[in-house]
Design a protein around this motif. Structure first.
Motif, short mmCIF file in Angstrom:
data_model
loop_
_atom_site.label_atom_id
_atom_site.label_comp_id
_atom_site.label_asym_id
_atom_site.label_seq_id
_atom_site.Cartn_x
_atom_site.Cartn_y
_atom_site.Cartn_z
N CYS A 17 -2.03 -6.51 -11.98
CA CYS A 17 -1.10 -5.57 -12.62
C CYS A 17 0.45 -5.61 -12.58
N LYS A 18 1.04 -4.90 -13.28
CA LYS A 18 2.42 -5.21 -13.14
C LYS A 18 2.91 -4.31 -11.70
N ARG A 19 4.05 -5.00 -11.17
CA ARG A 19 4.38 -4.42 -9.79
C ARG A 19 4.59 -3.12 -9.69
N GLU A 20 5.42 -2.56 -10.79
CA GLU A 20 5.86 -1.21 -10.88
C GLU A 20 4.48 -0.24 -10.90
N ASP A 21 3.27 -0.75 -11.29
CA ASP A 21 2.10 0.07 -11.46
C ASP A 21 1.63 0.71 -10.17
N VAL A 22 2.03 -0.14 -9.05
CA VAL A 22 1.42 0.22 -7.78
C VAL A 22 2.56 1.03 -7.02
N LYS A 23 2.14 2.50 -7.08
CA LYS A 23 3.01 3.46 -6.75
C LYS A 23 2.22 4.10 -5.28
N GLU A 24 2.66 5.31 -5.11
CA GLU A 24 2.27 5.95 -3.89
C GLU A 24 0.73 6.36 -4.15
N GLU A 57 5.28 -1.90 4.26
CA GLU A 57 5.12 -3.07 4.16
C GLU A 57 5.16 -3.92 2.85
N GLY A 58 4.77 -3.12 1.97
CA GLY A 58 4.50 -3.80 0.70
C GLY A 58 3.38 -3.35 -0.02
N ILE A 59 2.67 -4.24 -0.98
CA ILE A 59 1.45 -3.84 -1.65
C ILE A 59 0.22 -4.67 -0.81
N HIS A 60 -0.91 -4.01 -0.78
CA HIS A 60 -2.19 -4.65 -0.29
C HIS A 60 -3.36 -4.32 -1.11
N ALA A 61 -4.37 -5.17 -0.94
CA ALA A 61 -5.49 -5.22 -1.99
C ALA A 61 -6.44 -5.26 -0.92
N PHE A 62 -7.60 -4.32 -1.26
CA PHE A 62 -8.92 -4.33 -0.49
C PHE A 62 -9.92 -4.09 -1.50
N LYS A 63 -11.24 -4.63 -0.99
CA LYS A 63 -12.21 -4.23 -2.09
C LYS A 63 -12.37 -2.84 -1.91
#
Ligand code: FES
Ligand code: CO
Length: 325
Positions: free
Chosen positions: A16-23, A42-48
């Motif tokens: 996705c776009k970086r700006e799509d990941v918000k709170e 700490e930044g953006i994280h991704a989990f299953k």
């Protein structure tokens, strides 16, 4: 089949776009797999997108004190995916070691979030225009397309459709012939010579002329071209990258980069690209077979399709087996 293949899971795929990941946590489907993205200090994280307790979608939860909280029974997971709180546990009881979320490697680059499902952390591709002060970069997408991801990529690399599908914009039917060009293959990239393409008004002055396109395949689902105006040395590069959701479901994203003043706003640039893409969309959504055939005998190619052929050969070399071969 594409979805069973490890090639894309071992690569970086746009999410996705970086700006799509918000709170709020965000669900993205990549290669049929639901992934939750969330942001903390700490930044953006991704989990299953799956809680190990009862399989709830973590993306329906929230982020609290930097932890991702499952909506169903409130288990909390930290950035590493470790469960740090189970509200139902009696005082003094240890959290089971198996209480973990499955974490995926992700990174922010070029205005997007990229995921590496196999956590093998492969080399990331370079897009020099994004870091070059001489270029203005405009993000484009998301554009949903009901088509096989490589079909969309190949359409972008298809040199000879411009004078038909994009008649009056990127070509004219009176000039359908494509000049001779070669394609060069290096270790993990393939690129064309400059290809002369006659356009009705490439620089907005109303003057028709030849401009030069150079196409390049960077990754299986990430490609680019640069269009050069020989009179002004104006260059426009478009990077196209596809989020493969399922076999015939994709989301297209892009970056449009200009080394000159376009006289248009970012929104106008995006709208123009949307309009051009809307001309391609019904074509790729209705091509048969749905999967891009890698067997070069299946469809009938011309010399000017050399770039598309090179892309198919590149995929074959990578070991992507796309079904109808
Ligand atoms: Fe997630 Fe129960 S399903 S806490
Ligand atoms: Co097109």
């Amino acid at each position: 089949m594409l979805l069973e293949d490890n090639v894309l899971r071992s690569d970086w795929v746009v999410a996705c776009k970086r700006e799509d990941v918000k709170e709020e946590p965000l669900q993205v489907t990549i290669l049929g797999e639901r992934v939750v993205l969330f942001r903390n200090e700490e930044g953006i994280h991704a989990f299953k997108d799956l809680c190990i307790h009862r399989g709830a979608a973590l993306s329906l939860g929230c982020v609290k004190d930097g932890n991702l909280v499952c909506p169903y029974h409130g288990w909390e997971y930290n950035s590493a995916g470790t469960c740090t709180k189970i509200p139902q546990l009696p005082e003094g009881r240890a959290i089971p070691l198996k209480a973990k979320a499955i974490k995926y490697t992700c990174k922010e680059a070029y205005g997007f979030v990229w995921i590496n499902l196999n956590n093998n952390n492969p080399k990331f591709f370079s897009y020099p225009e994004y870091r070059d002060d001489n270029f203005r970069n405009v993000l484009w997408g998301p554009q949903e397309v009901n088509a096989n991801p490589p079909r969309i990529v190949e359409n972008f690399l298809d040199v000879s459709h411009l004078s038909f599908i994009h008649e009056g914009f990127l070509g004219v039917q009176e000039h359908p012939v494509i000049g001779d060009y070669d394609v060069h293959m290096e270790e993990d990239r393939i690129f064309s010579d400059e290809i002369a393409i006659f356009q009705p008004d490439p620089d907005g002055t109303g003057q028709s002329k030849d401009v030069f396109y150079t196409y390049e395949v960077i990754r299986p689902l990430t490609v680019r071209f640069t269009k050069r105006d020989p009179d002004t040395e104006n260059k426009m590069t478009i990077l196209l990258t596809i989020l493969p959701i399922a076999e015939c479901k994709s989301i297209a994203y892009g970056i449009l980069s200009f080394n000159y003043e376009t006289g248009t706003t970012d929104q106008e640039i995006v709208e123009f690209q949307d309009m051009i893409f809307a001309q391609d969309k019904p074509i790729v959504e209705n091509q048969k077979p749905e999967d891009l055939p890698l067997d070069l005998q299946v469809e009938l190619s011309l010399k000017c399709d050399r770039m598309s052929i090179a892309y198919r050969q590149y995929l074959t070399k990578l070991g992507v087996t796309l079904g109808t071969v």
